[in-house]
Scaffold this motif. Structure first.
Motif, short mmCIF file in Angstrom:
data_model
loop_
_atom_site.label_atom_id
_atom_site.label_comp_id
_atom_site.label_asym_id
_atom_site.label_seq_id
_atom_site.Cartn_x
_atom_site.Cartn_y
_atom_site.Cartn_z
N GLY A 79 -55.88 83.08 72.12
CA GLY A 79 -55.50 81.76 71.64
C GLY A 79 -54.06 81.37 71.87
N ALA A 80 -53.24 82.24 72.45
CA ALA A 80 -51.83 81.88 72.68
C ALA A 80 -51.69 80.74 73.67
CB ALA A 80 -51.05 83.10 73.18
N CYS A 81 -52.70 80.52 74.49
CA CYS A 81 -52.67 79.48 75.52
C CYS A 81 -53.27 78.16 75.03
CB CYS A 81 -53.42 79.95 76.75
SG CYS A 81 -55.21 80.14 76.45
N THR A 82 -53.56 78.04 73.74
CA THR A 82 -54.28 76.87 73.23
C THR A 82 -53.53 75.57 73.50
OG1 THR A 82 -55.28 78.18 71.47
CG2 THR A 82 -55.22 75.79 71.15
N VAL A 83 -54.26 74.61 74.04
CA VAL A 83 -53.79 73.22 74.15
C VAL A 83 -54.94 72.34 73.69
CG1 VAL A 83 -52.17 73.71 76.03
CG2 VAL A 83 -54.51 72.99 76.57
N LEU A 84 -54.69 71.06 73.59
CA LEU A 84 -55.74 70.13 73.17
C LEU A 84 -56.21 69.30 74.36
CD1 LEU A 84 -54.32 68.85 69.75
CD2 LEU A 84 -55.72 70.87 70.21
N ALA A 85 -57.51 69.17 74.48
CA ALA A 85 -58.11 68.29 75.48
C ALA A 85 -58.91 67.24 74.74
CB ALA A 85 -59.00 69.08 76.43
N ASP A 86 -58.42 66.00 74.77
CA ASP A 86 -59.01 64.91 73.98
C ASP A 86 -59.16 65.34 72.51
OD1 ASP A 86 -59.08 63.28 76.16
OD2 ASP A 86 -61.25 63.44 76.50
N GLY A 87 -58.13 66.01 72.02
CA GLY A 87 -58.06 66.37 70.62
C GLY A 87 -58.74 67.66 70.23
N SER A 100 -59.54 72.78 53.01
CA SER A 100 -59.56 73.95 52.13
C SER A 100 -59.01 75.15 52.89
CB SER A 100 -60.99 74.24 51.69
OG SER A 100 -61.78 74.62 52.82
N GLU A 101 -58.72 76.20 52.16
CA GLU A 101 -58.25 77.42 52.83
C GLU A 101 -59.32 77.95 53.79
OE1 GLU A 101 -57.30 82.06 51.75
OE2 GLU A 101 -56.49 80.54 50.39
N LYS A 102 -60.57 77.89 53.40
CA LYS A 102 -61.65 78.35 54.27
C LYS A 102 -61.68 77.53 55.56
CE LYS A 102 -66.63 79.26 54.37
NZ LYS A 102 -67.90 79.22 53.59
N GLU A 103 -61.47 76.23 55.46
CA GLU A 103 -61.48 75.39 56.65
C GLU A 103 -60.29 75.70 57.55
OE1 GLU A 103 -63.75 71.34 55.09
OE2 GLU A 103 -61.68 71.71 54.46
N ILE A 104 -59.15 76.00 56.94
CA ILE A 104 -57.98 76.38 57.75
C ILE A 104 -58.25 77.70 58.47
CG2 ILE A 104 -55.56 77.08 57.65
CD1 ILE A 104 -55.25 75.16 55.28
N ARG A 105 -58.78 78.67 57.75
CA ARG A 105 -59.11 79.95 58.39
C ARG A 105 -60.09 79.74 59.55
NH1 ARG A 105 -58.39 84.92 55.42
NH2 ARG A 105 -57.22 84.60 53.49
N GLY A 106 -61.06 78.87 59.35
CA GLY A 106 -62.01 78.60 60.42
C GLY A 106 -61.37 77.94 61.62
N ALA A 107 -60.41 77.04 61.38
CA ALA A 107 -59.73 76.37 62.48
C ALA A 107 -58.87 77.32 63.30
CB ALA A 107 -58.86 75.23 61.94
N LEU A 108 -58.42 78.40 62.65
CA LEU A 108 -57.57 79.38 63.33
C LEU A 108 -58.35 80.58 63.85
CD1 LEU A 108 -54.59 79.47 60.78
CD2 LEU A 108 -54.78 78.09 62.85
N ARG A 109 -59.67 80.52 63.80
CA ARG A 109 -60.48 81.69 64.11
C ARG A 109 -60.31 82.18 65.55
NH1 ARG A 109 -63.55 77.22 64.08
NH2 ARG A 109 -64.93 76.79 65.84
N SER A 110 -59.92 81.29 66.45
CA SER A 110 -59.78 81.70 67.85
C SER A 110 -58.35 82.07 68.22
CB SER A 110 -60.27 80.57 68.78
OG SER A 110 -61.64 80.31 68.59
N ASN A 111 -57.45 82.06 67.23
CA ASN A 111 -56.04 82.38 67.47
C ASN A 111 -55.70 83.70 66.79
OD1 ASN A 111 -56.32 79.27 67.39
ND2 ASN A 111 -54.41 79.60 68.49
N ILE A 112 -55.25 84.65 67.57
CA ILE A 112 -54.86 85.95 67.01
C ILE A 112 -53.36 85.97 66.75
CG2 ILE A 112 -54.57 88.40 67.58
CD1 ILE A 112 -57.28 88.32 68.91
N CYS A 113 -52.98 86.50 65.60
CA CYS A 113 -51.58 86.84 65.31
C CYS A 113 -51.55 88.32 64.98
CB CYS A 113 -51.04 86.03 64.14
SG CYS A 113 -49.36 86.51 63.69
N ARG A 114 -50.67 89.05 65.62
CA ARG A 114 -50.58 90.49 65.38
C ARG A 114 -49.46 90.82 64.38
NH1 ARG A 114 -53.86 94.84 65.34
NH2 ARG A 114 -53.18 96.56 66.64
#
Length: 868
Positions: free
Chosen positions: A49-57, A123-137
């Motif tokens: 997920g470090a390369c994440t950009v938005l395509a049409d949002g 909600s916190e659950k929704e935030i966690r879900g939105a970040l599910r494809s982004n790894i932080c070590r």
């Protein structure tokens, strides 16, 4: 945006028309064609997920998305955010303490934006879900989730962004000095640097873990129109051997014809291309003839009689350590209860977010090296030795480091970049793919351990005996020091003195083992703390009680012989967890508890020096030290130490990046040492500057151009010292961790009480601990690095890294010292300690749940892994 030039597709980037060949990857187009470098290449496979950009949002992984897949769409990068958005995200991520190494943060910001543009009250659950494809070590996600919550509130309520004016004193939750640059992607990692006429180099690696090289034929590669050179061992002008420890330089720059490879990552040739895209093709044209040999893939096989020697070491033993105090066999024989078990722990991968990268370029009669390692002076020493030139001929400039955890102490790309640049007299970049990084850099050591621990009828510890065999892989790296830490910490932070610890680090043809957060202590801590749970059961007391009865107190003697200082607060750590432990048990939940200690500084009699220069330049105090900030927030901590002493605001200081011509050698960023050693050196320099300031009435102007030098040298005793109470290390931090499972067997919450001395920056310290706890949880439950015949079987996406949705709740408790430690405002270090006790705590919780005593990592039969 319809249409375009022949063979191209049209789209927009940050509202501006763009276009390119449909097969080109979007990430390469953004970084190379448009020079938009906030999006990072962390894995090349769409997994991090470090390369994440938005395509049409919508979030897309630009490293695996071709331009053809975004035809007609509008791409948004962090550079394209509005001024308001930039201000809010910078404030939110800095205020929450969400920024550490920073490599993942631009991707996190865009995943957050995609959510908040649709739902500004998640909600916190929704935030966690939105970040599910982004790894932080680094962070454990706690503070990143908090950052998104802050940003959501600012957008939802249209709150103005407050002005950030830190006092910069110890104890303040000061924003990290690099938070804005990392959040917006304007800070430079090595791969972000641009050079005219740069060449690209990559090593051809051995096709076999162990083989004799009969012939290397570069002819086919040299005929390729993009090929600038193919270098082999015969092109190395200086020493063909390098090594992190100067007294054990056993790592070949490249393996020569007639030589024998030692692992799958050995370099056989170095291909240099005028175009990055053709490197792999050029390497495939280098013909190598091998005589495959049977590899030694376990310490047992390597130590067997008649086994071939990987290096010139008897029985392939790199290091043999003994720590003996008293007669353990006799005391154990007389002990009321004895627990003895055999433990197995695997290799594991650092998985730092930024793959290794270095650029070397000619400069005068030498080179300039842009690097992201853990010591610019180690890089200078090793690369100059390889080239056969004086060290000062290589000017090393440290850049932002996208995570290290010990994995960037060894040379990986720096020496090859220097070699090619020296020979070809042109700038050269060497950048690892994630696959190459996984195959080459050292891992956490796999260990086999037999631990025997005794106690009396009241659960008071009497003695312990341990045999530790560490697989150090193909090269020494830091296998010897790692073994020492595993041994010196093996008996735990308890008050008993009879120990017999035998440790061996053994060469094999596996990927080398090296420094990794905890430095051997997570392995031995898992064993000794697990044995304590068995003894508690035998003695009829709780796991909490056996630790409380034996916890080291000030003035008592640690098992390694060192007298505990007056700053020790392990008892307070356990007391801080008592109510939570009892509450969980009363509610029918399953809980585990564990303790640990971890040294600060190299110790064991070795030279260990911190250095810092404070210089007054244009009315600003420049803080100059080579100590690398690899995400732990060192620059911010040192700023607070200096400002606290001088009484100046943080805006009157600047921390310079590591540079062999500007910053004094403060040693490697390892062993949780920099906050203590460089912090104390900075404090000593600040005291000198403070005295000069006071003489001048508090005015910096008369001190323009002056320098103030501080140095601290830790004095310790070697392992095996004949002293009755040797000083193994100048400082220790202590911790106790409580892990609680939910009804389905998930880790519901981790509560951690830490004695790390004075907490200079609470946000940074919490972030270090949260990240360490999650890393330790991964080591316990999900992470593995299987090898078969010396070849890695893991890919980045199969390493078992925990993501935001799976991270448990965490609570961090700082125990305030009654008697602060004497160095660096009372700091004792936290980076490594953070990751150590969580493994046996979780193992203890599962033992409480199902009565299965697990002795192998990752734990089988848990919610996270099916039983095998």
């Amino acid at each position: 945006m319809s249409g375009g030039k022949s063979g191209t597709v049209a789209f927009a980037v940050n509202g501006k028309n763009a276009g390119g060949p449909p097969e080109k990857k979007l990430l390469n187009f953004l970084r190379e064609d448009l020079r938009l470098t906030a999006a990072k290449n962390g894995c090349g496979s769409g997994a991090c997920g470090a390369c994440t950009v938005l395509a049409d949002g919508k979030p897309v992984r630009s490293c695996v998305t071709s331009l053809g897949g975004v035809e007609g769409k509008n791409i948004v990068t962090v550079e394209g955010l509005s001024s308001r958005e930039k201000d809010v995200y910078v404030y939110a991520f800095a205020e929450s303490g969400a920024v550490q190494c920073g490599f993942c943060i631009p991707g996190m910001v865009l995943s957050a934006k995609a959510l908040l543009d649709l739902n500004n009250n998640p909600s916190e659950k929704e935030i966690r879900g939105a970040l599910r494809s982004n790894i932080c070590r680094c962070t454990g996600y706690v503070k990143i989730i908090r950052a998104v919550e802050i940003a959501a509130r600012f957008f939802r309520e249209n709150i103005p962004v407050p002005e950030n004016k830190p006092r910069g004193v110890p104890g303040e939750r000061m924003h990290r000095v690099d938070a804005a640059a990392k959040t917006l992607g304007t800070g430079k990692y090595v791969d972000d640097l641009q050079f005219e006429g740069i060449l690209h180099a990559s090593a051809l690696r051995s096709a076999h873990p162990r083989a004799r090289i009969l012939k290397i034929d570069p002819g086919g590669a040299l005929a390729h129109p993009d090929c600038a050179a193919v270098l082999t061992a015969k092109d190395v002008p200086g020493n063909i051997k390098i090594g992190h420890l100067a007294f054990i330089s056993d790592y070949d720059v490249m393996i020569a014809e007639g030589g024998v490879t030692r692992f799958i990552g050995d370099a056989v040739a170095l291909a240099v291309s005028r175009r990055r895209e053709s490197l792999d093709e050029i390497k495939s044209l280098i013909a190598v003839e091998y005589e495959a040999l049977d590899p030694l893939t376990s310490p047992k096989a390597a130590m067997a009689p008649g086994a071939p020697l990987i290096h010139n070491r008897e029985n392939n033993i790199l290091s043999h350590e003994r720590l003996v105090r008293g007669n353990a066999d006799d005391v154990l024989a007389k002990s009321r209860y004895v627990a003895s078990r055999r433990y197995l722990v695997p290799f594991t991968e650092h998985a730092f977010m930024e793959p290794e990268c270095a650029v070397a370029a000619p400069s005068g009669d030498g080179l300039v090296l842009y690097s992201a390692g853990q010591s610019v002076y180690d890089e200078q020493r090793e690369c100059s030795r390889m080239l056969g030139i004086p060290p000062e001929k290589i000017h090393v400039k440290g850049q932002l480091v996208g995570g290290g955890f010990g994995g960037k102490e060894d040379m990986s790309v720096q020496h090859h970049a220097c070699l090619a640049a020296w020979i070809l007299k042109k700038p050269v970049k060497v950048l690892f793919s994630r696959e190459e990084s996984i195959a080459v850099h050292p891992k956490r050591h796999a260990m086999e351990m037999e631990f025997t621990t005794g106690c009396d009828e009241d659960g008071v510890l009497t003695a312990m005996k341990a045999v530790i065999v560490s697989d150090t892989g193909a090269y020494a790296s830091l296998g010897g020091p790692v073994l020492q830490r595993a041994c010196t910490h093996a008996a735990g932070p308890y008050n008993y003195q009879v120990v017999d610890i035998d440790g061996k680090a053994v060469y094999t043809n596996n990927i080398p083992g090296g420094a990794f957060r905890g430095f051997g202590v997570p392995q031995s801590c898992f064993a000794t703390e697990s044995n304590l749970n068995l003894l508690a059961e035998m003695a009829g007391i709780s796991p909490w009680e056996i630790r409380m009865r034996n916890a080291i107190r000030p003035g008592q003697v640690l098992p390694n012989g060192q007298i505990a200082g007056s700053d020790v607060e392990l008892e307070a750590c356990l007391l801080a967890l008592r109510d939570g432990y009892e509450k969980a048990r009363s509610e029918g939940k399953h809980a585990g508890i564990a303790c640990a200690l971890k040294n600060s500084g190299i110790g064991v009699g070795l030279p260990d020096i911190g250095r810092c220069i404070l210089s007054v330049e244009q009315g600003v105090v420049h803080i100059r030290t080579s100590a690398a900030c690899i995400g732990q927030g060192l620059a911010t901590v040192i700023t607070q130490i200096v400002c606290g002493c001088l009484g100046l605001p943080a805006e009157k200081t600047i921390v310079e990046p590591p540079d062999t011509r500007r910053t004094p050698d403060s040693g490697t960023t390892t062993a949780s040492r920099q906050s203590v050693f460089t912090g104390e050196a900075a404090l000593r320099a600040a005291r000198k500057l403070k005295a000069a300031l006071d003489e001048g009435g508090g005015n910096l102007a008369p001190l323009e151009g002056k320098e103030f030098y501080g140095e601290y040298s830790g004095i310790t005793d070697p392992m095996g010292s004949g002293k009755p109470n040797p000083v193994s290390h100048v400082a220790y931090g202590y911790a106790a961790v409580l892990a609680v499972l939910d009804g389905e067997g998930r880790v519901e919450k981790i509560t951690a009480a830490y004695d790390i001395g004075t907490v200079v920056n609470p946000s940074a310290a919490e972030g270090q601990i949260e990240g360490g706890l999650l890393m330790g949880m991964g080591y316990t439950l999900t992470e593995d690095f299987p090898m078969e015949g010396g070849r890695p079987k893991a890919k980045y996406g199969t390493l078992g890294l925990i993501r935001a949705a799976e991270a448990p709740g965490m609570e961090i408790i700082f125990v305030k010292p009654k008697n602060p430690a004497p160095l660096a405002c009372g700091i004792k270090g936290v980076g490594e300690l953070a990751a150590i006790p969580v493994t046996p705590a979780i193992a203890g919780a599962y033992y409480a749940r199902d009565g299965i005593f697990r002795t192998k990592l990752p734990l089988d039969g848990t919610f996270y892994r099916s039983k095998t």
